[in-house]
Scaffold this active site. Sequence first.
Site, PDB file in Angstrom:
ATOM      1  N   HIS A 137      -4.463 -31.472  -7.409  1.00 52.65           N
ATOM      2  CA  HIS A 137      -4.556 -32.915  -7.213  1.00 52.65           C
ATOM      3  C   HIS A 137      -5.993 -33.358  -6.972  1.00 52.65           C
ATOM      4  CE1 HIS A 137      -2.346 -36.658  -6.551  1.00 52.65           C
ATOM      5  NE2 HIS A 137      -3.227 -36.941  -5.616  1.00 52.65           N
ATOM      6  N   HIS A 143       2.087 -41.017  -8.001  1.00 52.38           N
ATOM      7  CA  HIS A 143       2.673 -40.709  -6.689  1.00 52.38           C
ATOM      8  C   HIS A 143       4.076 -40.169  -6.941  1.00 52.38           C
ATOM      9  CE1 HIS A 143       1.870 -41.691  -2.252  1.00 52.38           C
ATOM     10  NE2 HIS A 143       0.878 -40.982  -2.729  1.00 52.38           N
TER      11      HIS A 143
END
EC number: 6.3.5.3
Length: 744
Positions: free
Chosen positions: A45, A91
């Site tokens: 990420h 998300h």
Amino acid sequence: MSEITPEVVESHGLSSEEYDVILKALGREPNLVELGIFSVMWSEHCSYKSSRLHLKKLPTEAPWVICGPGENAGVIDIGDGHAAIFKMESHNHPSYIEPYQGAATGVGGILRDVFTMGARPVANANALRFGRPEHPKMKHLVQGVVAGIGGYGNCVGVPTVCGETNFHPAYDGNILVNAMTVGVADTDKIFYSAATGVGNPIVYVGSKTGRDGIHGATMASTDFEEDSDAKRPTVQVGDPFTEKLLIEACLELMATDAIVAIQDMGAAGLTSSSVEMATNGKTGIRLDMDKVPCREEGMTPYEMMLSESQERMLMVLKPGKEEMAAEIFKKWELDFAVIGEVTDTQRMVLEFGGEVVCDIPLGPLADEAPLYDRPTISLEEYKAWAKIAPITDAPDSADPGADLLKLMASPNLASRAWIAEQYDSQVGADTLQTGGDAGVVRVHGTKKALAISTDCTPRYCYADPYEGGKQAIAEAYRNLCAVGARPLAVTNCLNFANPQRPEIMTQLVEALRGMGDACRMLDFPIVSGNVSLYNESKATGGGSAILPTPAIGGVGIIDDYERMMTMGFKNAGDTIYLVGPEFWATPDPTRSHLGKSLWLDVVHGRDEGRTPPTDLVVERNAGKIIHELIDDGLVNAVHDVSDGGLAVALAEMALSGGTGADVEQNSEYTAAQWWFGEDQGRYVVTVPDTEALNEALSKGTENAETAQIGFRRIGTVGGDGLLGVSLADLREAHASFFREWMEV
């Protein structure tokens, strides 16, 4: 401090090889704080360790690009001293675990990425993927995600103007929630993240730090297991009212000369923000953890550094500006604390309780983080693995009207009114269009408008990642052209499964290759983006890997919003033309494409065939022609042809305009090919004056760029039906899915 055992290393998402690199970088064993910092900074990420090699190949420059990838968001010049600042973020994992908060904080995070750079957010958009509607968890997930997006965006006061929502079994156990924000700033008042000026104060502003979201970045970098409920503490909790205060406080401070650098605390919280600021400034950073505002008792440096509590920012101020800045944040009832200073050490040093609890060189955390060139297979080997073959027995449509009704009532084409009604699309009073090919918002106080579109066709990307990547960019380009905008730049959110599997890595590499080729041909650079990998799930009832989903957010400019175009039929008697590749004007049925079409799937239950090819020269030339027709006032309505083919495009135009059309099939194609084929590069336009159009086209025939574009008259606007189906029945079919699903 806890002992660092192999089990502790593994629990932090680090391989034994990566831990060996840490030992070499430090020359000693790390403590738990340092291990935690390495773990989040080296997560997919934050580090892009599996994708960075390939992202470098994307085109990112153009004369109008002010700032490309590497900052909080991309920045483009839109003229008259204004810049558009925008980005898309994922998300995904948090939204599956806790859909309302996961989606809400996704919106909050992307808003911060944009206003961090000095922009006032003017529009939100999204790209959502869900599993089968009949899946037992799916209604709950859809309701939660939509409520979260609406709840946060509405409270902050930023309109949600466009988006896409799709359903497919591959997302049963791993939904995708991609959020996009666009803001407007003055070109001479853009703020960056490079921490410079040795001795300058480092300031923490916003909400207090809690224990929510700890290891959120690490969780977002691994496959899902079955115990998703146990991961709820890793989901952040958002407060949109605090975010609104933070926006206003930051913009007020930005109007002064106090800020040297600014960064939001997103994934990996205080860790990533401080590391990125020092790395970008080629400096060092020292933080006094005792001064970090905490909302819970007894928080450790480990928890403070890894918390992903929302609505927080980190700033570097000019010396002597602290008191003035503190007054601004006090007025807005937000925390303000000087927690450290910029150093010249190129190290991160953390102090707590009078002791140094972390001392790490910045290089290994950022620029020297692990970089993997993961194995791939050839595109042909991939297609063999995915069992992709051409359709040899394409069926025909015995009743196109009945098939159209089925398509319009299907989950992937049904009206999204149930979703849109939960979003405030008009707050700010600058929204000009929603529910069309693109959302359009006025640049406040000017005649300009920004057009925004989100696009991707994952079923195409699975069958052919290269063509799917091209098509995603091309459709965003088409949607912007269709509303009269000049496409300027792209943001993206690259959602893929486990890159350690060669087939999945091939999807990523080939999709990026297709995206890059399309962006170069269309002069449509990529200025920001996000990569979300390991979108696989072992959750009960879930599938395994998601479809490759490179979601594209396109932004364009309309110089005079009074020339903005909409899709709805306007005037009875207008002539309807199909515009696109010239073989549609001189029929070549062998090129009509039913492979991977929604018609084949919805009507016949066959998810088969190859991805329709995208001719980038046709896309570029057709877009230019459409733009000229709109600017010259020669068309009354424009809509691109995409999912569901020509029939669905016509139905959407009819429903939008409240009037039907009399249209005809080209007899050289089968009914299925003509009405439901998903050939790329096509638009439907309505023309009030065919003589004026013909005159314009005759002048254009000398232009080589128009030579590959055909215009075919296919009908006339008017009446109360389409393909033998009444508008009332079409409207009822279109509205039925969400209404019936949500009422059960």
